[in-house]
Design a protein around this motif. Structure first.
Motif, PDB file in Angstrom:
ATOM      1  N   ILE A 230      -5.642   5.981   0.637  1.00  0.00           N
ATOM      2  CA  ILE A 230      -4.791   4.789   0.727  1.00  0.00           C
ATOM      3  C   ILE A 230      -5.033   3.954  -0.523  1.00  0.00           C
ATOM      4  O   ILE A 230      -6.172   3.555  -0.801  1.00  0.00           O
ATOM      5  CB  ILE A 230      -5.085   3.979   1.998  1.00  0.00           C
ATOM      6  CG1 ILE A 230      -4.646   4.785   3.233  1.00  0.00           C
ATOM      7  CG2 ILE A 230      -4.373   2.633   1.953  1.00  0.00           C
ATOM      8  CD1 ILE A 230      -4.910   4.086   4.545  1.00  0.00           C
TER       9      ILE A 230
ATOM     10  N   LYS B 241       0.200   5.583   1.000  1.00  0.00           N
ATOM     11  CA  LYS B 241      -0.736   6.526   1.612  1.00  0.00           C
ATOM     12  C   LYS B 241      -0.389   7.934   1.169  1.00  0.00           C
ATOM     13  O   LYS B 241       0.780   8.327   1.173  1.00  0.00           O
ATOM     14  CB  LYS B 241      -0.674   6.430   3.140  1.00  0.00           C
ATOM     15  CG  LYS B 241      -1.635   7.369   3.856  1.00  0.00           C
ATOM     16  CD  LYS B 241      -1.558   7.202   5.363  1.00  0.00           C
ATOM     17  CE  LYS B 241      -2.542   8.132   6.074  1.00  0.00           C
ATOM     18  NZ  LYS B 241      -2.487   7.960   7.555  1.00  0.00           N
TER      19      LYS B 241
ATOM     20  N   HIS C 135      -3.897   0.594  -2.670  1.00  0.00           N
ATOM     21  CA  HIS C 135      -3.210  -0.701  -2.604  1.00  0.00           C
ATOM     22  C   HIS C 135      -2.381  -0.928  -3.873  1.00  0.00           C
ATOM     23  O   HIS C 135      -2.658  -0.349  -4.926  1.00  0.00           O
ATOM     24  CB  HIS C 135      -4.219  -1.828  -2.418  1.00  0.00           C
ATOM     25  CG  HIS C 135      -4.966  -1.766  -1.126  1.00  0.00           C
ATOM     26  ND1 HIS C 135      -4.396  -2.064   0.088  1.00  0.00           N
ATOM     27  CD2 HIS C 135      -6.244  -1.402  -0.860  1.00  0.00           C
ATOM     28  CE1 HIS C 135      -5.279  -1.909   1.059  1.00  0.00           C
ATOM     29  NE2 HIS C 135      -6.420  -1.505   0.508  1.00  0.00           N
TER      30      HIS C 135
ATOM     31  N   THR D 270       0.815  -1.204   0.000  1.00  0.00           N
ATOM     32  CA  THR D 270       0.000   0.000   0.000  1.00  0.00           C
ATOM     33  C   THR D 270       0.853   1.260   0.000  1.00  0.00           C
ATOM     34  O   THR D 270       1.974   1.254   0.487  1.00  0.00           O
ATOM     35  CB  THR D 270      -0.894   0.024   1.265  1.00  0.00           C
ATOM     36  OG1 THR D 270      -1.511  -1.246   1.428  1.00  0.00           O
ATOM     37  CG2 THR D 270      -1.971   1.077   1.171  1.00  0.00           C
TER      38      THR D 270
END
Length: 341
Positions: free
Chosen positions: A149, A4, A151, A2
Motif C-alpha cells: 500500500i 494498493k 500513499h 492511496t
C-alpha cells in the motif's frame, strides 16, 4: 490518498531521474531506463520529477483507494481500467475503487505510470529511485509486492488535464536500425578485424539481461589477449567484453567499477533503444564520431522538446475512448459543470 498493489507484475519499481554524485561511494544512479518517456509522463500530468512506477514486460494490477489522475508513458501496454481498454500516453481519471491492470507490453519493454497526486515516497540523497541490489530508495528499497500500500501526497488535481495525450515514441521498434557506439577505453585490446566486424554482427538480447546490464549473444568478439584488466570506473552504456567474448552493455544499476575490457560505449541518446529491446531481439552496432553523436543527440533532444511543447501549449485530447463512467469529462472541460471530487 492511496494505491494498493493487487499483483506486482514482472519487475515493478519506483524510479525518477536517478541518484547522482555517489558513484565514488559505490552507488550507481539507478533511475528510469527510458528518460524521454519519463519526461513525457511528467509533462502530461504537469508534474516535475515525480516518483513513477517503472513496469517491465508484464505490468502490475493496481487498486485506487482514492480518486486520482494517472497516465502511462513509454512502451505501450494492453492496459485496462475496470476491464475496459484505455489509451496510451493519455491522462485518465480513476475513481476510488477502480482497478488499473497494466497487462503486457505490446511493443518495447518498459513503461512508466505516474499520478497527478504523486506517490508519497521519501527521497534518499535527493532521489526516489530504487536500487534493488543495495536496497536503497523507492518503496523499501525493493520491487513492489502483492498487497503493498503506497500513499500519495494530497494536492490540487487539475481536471482540465483529463484526456491530454501524446503520440511521442522514445524508441524505434525496428531492430534493423543500428545502435550508435563510440570508441571504448580498451579499444586497442581488440583486433582491427573485430573492431570492423562488430558492425556486421547480429547480437541477440539474452534472457539474463536486467537493469544492471544487457547481455548479448552472438559471434564472439574476444580481445586479442585476456579480457581481465585492473578495475576502473565504468560509464552508462559501456560495452564490456569478458573472456567468453559475449558483450555486456552496462545500464542504470551497473557496478561503479569493472575489470573487463571495454570495446565501445553506446551513445547516451541511444541508451533508450537498448533498454526497450526484449530478450531474443536483435541488436546491431554502428561506429559514429563524436560530432555525429552530438548531431544525433541534438536531433532527438529537439524531437522531445517539440513533443513537450505540443503537450503544454497545443494539447491534443482523447475523450471518446475514455470509459463510460467519465461521461462528465467533456462538460467539465467546457466549464459547464464543476468536476467531481
Amino acid at each position: 490518498m492511496t494505491i494498493k498493489i493487487i499483483k506486482p507484475g514482472l519487475f515493478t519499481t519506483i524510479q525518477d531521474e536517478g541518484r547522482y554524485g555517489h558513484q565514488s561511494e559505490g552507488f550507481s544512479p539507478a533511475g528510469v531506463m527510458d528518460r524521454p518517456s519519463y519526461e513525457i509522463l511528467n509533462t502530461l500530468l504537469n508534474t516535475k520529477s515525480q516518483p513513477a512506477l517503472e513496469i517491465t514486460m508484464i505490468g502490475p494490477k493496481i487498486k485506487f483507494l482514492s480518486h486520482n489522475l494517472f497516465a502511462i508513458a513509454g512502451a505501450p501496454f494492453s492496459a485496462t481500467l475496470n476491464g475496459e481498454n484505455i489509451p496510451h500516453q493519455t491522462v485518465i481519471k480513476a475513481e476510488k475503487g477502480d482497478v488499473l491492470d497494466l497487462g503486457t507490453a505490446t511493443k518495447g519493454m518498459r513503461a512508466y505510470v505516474g499520478f497527478a497526486e504523486p506517490l508519497d515516497i521519501p527521497a534518499i540523497e535527493g532521489s526516489y529511485s530504487t536500487h534493488t541490489r543495495t536496497r536503497v530508495g523507492g518503496y523499501k528499497g525493493r520491487v513492489l509486492k502483492e498487497k503493498d500500500i503506497i500513499h500519495t501526497k494530497a494536492s490540487h488535481i487539475d481536471y482540465s488535464l483529463i484526456g491530454r495525450t501524446s503520440d511521442f515514441m522514445s524508441f524505434t521498434s525496428s531492430s534493423d536500425l543500428p545502435i550508435a557506439i563510440m570508441d571504448g577505453p580498451q579499444l586497442e585490446s581488440f583486433s582491427r578485424r573485430t573492431i570492423k566486424e562488430i558492425e556486421h554482427i547480429e547480437f541477440k538480447v539474452s534472457e539474463s539481461s536486467d537493469r544492471m546490464g544487457y547481455r548479448l549473444k552472438g559471434e564472439s568478439i574476444k580481445p586479442i589477449e585476456s579480457a581481465d584488466i585492473i578495475s576502473e570506473p565504468v560509464a552508462l552504456g559501456s560495452i564490456q567484453v569478458p573472456n567468453d567474448g559475449n558483450p555486456i552493455i552496462l545500464l542504470n544499476d551497473r557496478q561503479t567499477v569493472g575489470g573487463y575490457t571495454k570495446i565501445a560505449t553506446v551513445i547516451d541518446s541511444d541508451i533508450v533503444d537498448i533498454a526497450q529491446r526484449r530478450p531474443g531481439e536483435t541488436v546491431k552496432f554502428e561506429w559514429v564520431t563524436f560530432n555525429e553523436a552530438n548531431e544525433i543527440l541534438s536531433r532527438k533532444a529537439r524531437k522531445l522538446e517539440d513533443a513537450k511543447y505540443q503537450i503544454t501549449n497545443k494539447p491534443k485530447r482523447i475523450l471518446n475512448d475514455l470509459r463510460p463512467t467519465q461521461r462528465k469529462i467533456k462538460s467539465v472541460l467546457k466549464g459547464d459543470i464543476k468536476p467531481w471530487i
